[in-house]
Design a protein around this motif. Structure first.
Motif, PDB file in Angstrom:
ATOM      1  N   ALA A  28       0.823  -1.213   0.000  1.00  0.00           N
ATOM      2  CA  ALA A  28       0.000   0.000   0.000  1.00  0.00           C
ATOM      3  C   ALA A  28       0.855   1.261   0.000  1.00  0.00           C
ATOM      4  CB  ALA A  28      -0.934  -0.001   1.204  1.00  0.00           C
ATOM      5  N   HIS A  29       1.995   1.201   0.644  1.00  0.00           N
ATOM      6  CA  HIS A  29       2.850   2.390   0.770  1.00  0.00           C
ATOM      7  C   HIS A  29       3.886   2.524  -0.351  1.00  0.00           C
ATOM      8  CE1 HIS A  29       1.041   2.517   4.724  1.00  0.00           C
ATOM      9  NE2 HIS A  29       1.463   3.760   4.806  1.00  0.00           N
ATOM     10  N   SER A  30       3.835   1.637  -1.336  1.00  0.00           N
ATOM     11  CA  SER A  30       4.846   1.695  -2.397  1.00  0.00           C
ATOM     12  C   SER A  30       4.260   2.064  -3.765  1.00  0.00           C
ATOM     13  CB  SER A  30       5.565   0.350  -2.502  1.00  0.00           C
ATOM     14  OG  SER A  30       4.673  -0.654  -2.940  1.00  0.00           O
ATOM     15  N   ALA A  31       3.011   2.489  -3.793  1.00  0.00           N
ATOM     16  CA  ALA A  31       2.354   2.736  -5.085  1.00  0.00           C
ATOM     17  C   ALA A  31       2.276   4.209  -5.458  1.00  0.00           C
ATOM     18  CB  ALA A  31       0.957   2.135  -5.075  1.00  0.00           C
ATOM     19  N   GLY A  32       2.873   5.075  -4.669  1.00  0.00           N
ATOM     20  CA  GLY A  32       2.916   6.480  -5.034  1.00  0.00           C
ATOM     21  C   GLY A  32       1.881   7.382  -4.393  1.00  0.00           C
ATOM     22  N   VAL A  33       1.013   6.858  -3.553  1.00  0.00           N
ATOM     23  CA  VAL A  33       0.073   7.716  -2.833  1.00  0.00           C
ATOM     24  C   VAL A  33       0.875   8.462  -1.775  1.00  0.00           C
ATOM     25  CG1 VAL A  33      -1.990   7.796  -1.381  1.00  0.00           C
ATOM     26  CG2 VAL A  33      -1.822   6.084  -3.195  1.00  0.00           C
ATOM     27  N   PRO A  34       0.697   9.776  -1.673  1.00  0.00           N
ATOM     28  CA  PRO A  34       1.442  10.518  -0.649  1.00  0.00           C
ATOM     29  C   PRO A  34       1.230   9.917   0.739  1.00  0.00           C
ATOM     30  CG  PRO A  34       0.361  12.043  -2.145  1.00  0.00           C
ATOM     31  CD  PRO A  34      -0.152  10.663  -2.480  1.00  0.00           C
ATOM     32  N   GLY A  35       2.318   9.826   1.483  1.00  0.00           N
ATOM     33  CA  GLY A  35       2.250   9.235   2.821  1.00  0.00           C
ATOM     34  C   GLY A  35       1.251   9.918   3.729  1.00  0.00           C
ATOM     35  N   ASN A  36       1.170  11.255   3.645  1.00  0.00           N
ATOM     36  CA  ASN A  36       0.226  11.937   4.530  1.00  0.00           C
ATOM     37  C   ASN A  36      -1.214  11.603   4.161  1.00  0.00           C
ATOM     38  OD1 ASN A  36       0.376  13.651   2.190  1.00  0.00           O
ATOM     39  ND2 ASN A  36      -0.500  15.311   3.406  1.00  0.00           N
ATOM     40  N   THR A  37      -1.486  11.335   2.889  1.00  0.00           N
ATOM     41  CA  THR A  37      -2.842  10.937   2.488  1.00  0.00           C
ATOM     42  C   THR A  37      -3.185   9.584   3.092  1.00  0.00           C
ATOM     43  OG1 THR A  37      -2.667  12.196   0.436  1.00  0.00           O
ATOM     44  CG2 THR A  37      -4.348  10.469   0.508  1.00  0.00           C
ATOM     45  N   LEU A  38      -2.247   8.652   3.044  1.00  0.00           N
ATOM     46  CA  LEU A  38      -2.478   7.346   3.668  1.00  0.00           C
ATOM     47  C   LEU A  38      -2.683   7.487   5.171  1.00  0.00           C
ATOM     48  CD1 LEU A  38       0.087   5.168   1.692  1.00  0.00           C
ATOM     49  CD2 LEU A  38      -2.412   5.220   1.409  1.00  0.00           C
ATOM     50  N   GLU A  39      -1.921   8.376   5.799  1.00  0.00           N
ATOM     51  CA  GLU A  39      -2.083   8.601   7.243  1.00  0.00           C
ATOM     52  C   GLU A  39      -3.477   9.134   7.555  1.00  0.00           C
ATOM     53  OE1 GLU A  39      -0.022   7.717   9.564  1.00  0.00           O
ATOM     54  OE2 GLU A  39       1.944   7.619   8.610  1.00  0.00           O
ATOM     55  N   LEU A  40      -3.951  10.094   6.760  1.00  0.00           N
ATOM     56  CA  LEU A  40      -5.276  10.675   6.981  1.00  0.00           C
ATOM     57  C   LEU A  40      -6.378   9.643   6.768  1.00  0.00           C
ATOM     58  CD1 LEU A  40      -4.776  14.128   5.218  1.00  0.00           C
ATOM     59  CD2 LEU A  40      -4.925  13.725   7.690  1.00  0.00           C
ATOM     60  N   VAL A  41      -6.243   8.833   5.719  1.00  0.00           N
ATOM     61  CA  VAL A  41      -7.224   7.781   5.429  1.00  0.00           C
ATOM     62  C   VAL A  41      -7.286   6.789   6.587  1.00  0.00           C
ATOM     63  CG1 VAL A  41      -7.526   5.746   3.949  1.00  0.00           C
ATOM     64  CG2 VAL A  41      -7.213   8.002   2.925  1.00  0.00           C
TER      65      VAL A  41
END
Length: 154
Positions: A28-41
């Motif tokens: 999930a963290h290696s596909a280019g989604v900004p890290g902060n977006t993943l944190e917020l989600v």
């Protein structure tokens, strides 16, 4: 009702699960989604599910990654605040729909998916869906077994 855990965290009892979870996290963290977006989600889905351990760790992780207090405090009301980008709003809407599957007959409406697809490519959408599902996985384990948020003093 006691707030103590019913059992130790299942990942601690079944160590083979840790390897699978680590692979999901890495994917999930290696596909280019900004890290902060993943944190917020992660944090928003955890808020919806009432997972105290994930809300606590998610807010702390987001702060460590540079997220502002203002945005963290406003996350539950993200629609009514000016603090989030259009891409973050699309990811948050997707997270809410995918977390609240039973709330409507069309669990993830086309307009929610289409808005996310305007901001994220196919691999990024796959990562978001995987991360939302992984977050819900953690939330359900922690809520079921009553894993508490750690006590932090000072």
């Amino acid at each position: 009702m006691a707030l103590d855990a019913r059992i130790q965290n299942p990942a601690a009892l079944l160590p083979d699960a840790v390897q699978a979870v680590n692979l999901l996290y890495k994917a999930a963290h290696s596909a280019g989604v900004p890290g902060n977006t993943l944190e917020l989600v992660h944090l928003r889905a955890s808020q919806i599910n009432g997972c105290s351990a994930c809300v606590d760790s998610g807010a702390r992780s987001a702060r460590k990654a540079g997220e502002t207090e203002e945005r963290l405090f406003a996350l539950a009301a993200w629609r009514e605040t000016p603090y989030f980008t259009d891409a973050e709003r699309a990811a948050l809407a997707l997270a809410e729909a995918a977390t609240r599957l039973a709330d409507r007959s069309d669990a993830v409406p086309d307009e929610v998916w289409d808005e996310a697809a305007r901001h994220f490519g196919e691999k990024e959408l796959a990562a978001l869906v995987l991360w939302i599902a992984t977050t819900n996985f953690f939330n359900r384990i922690n809520a079921t077994t009553r894993q508490p948020a750690p006590q932090h003093w000072g």
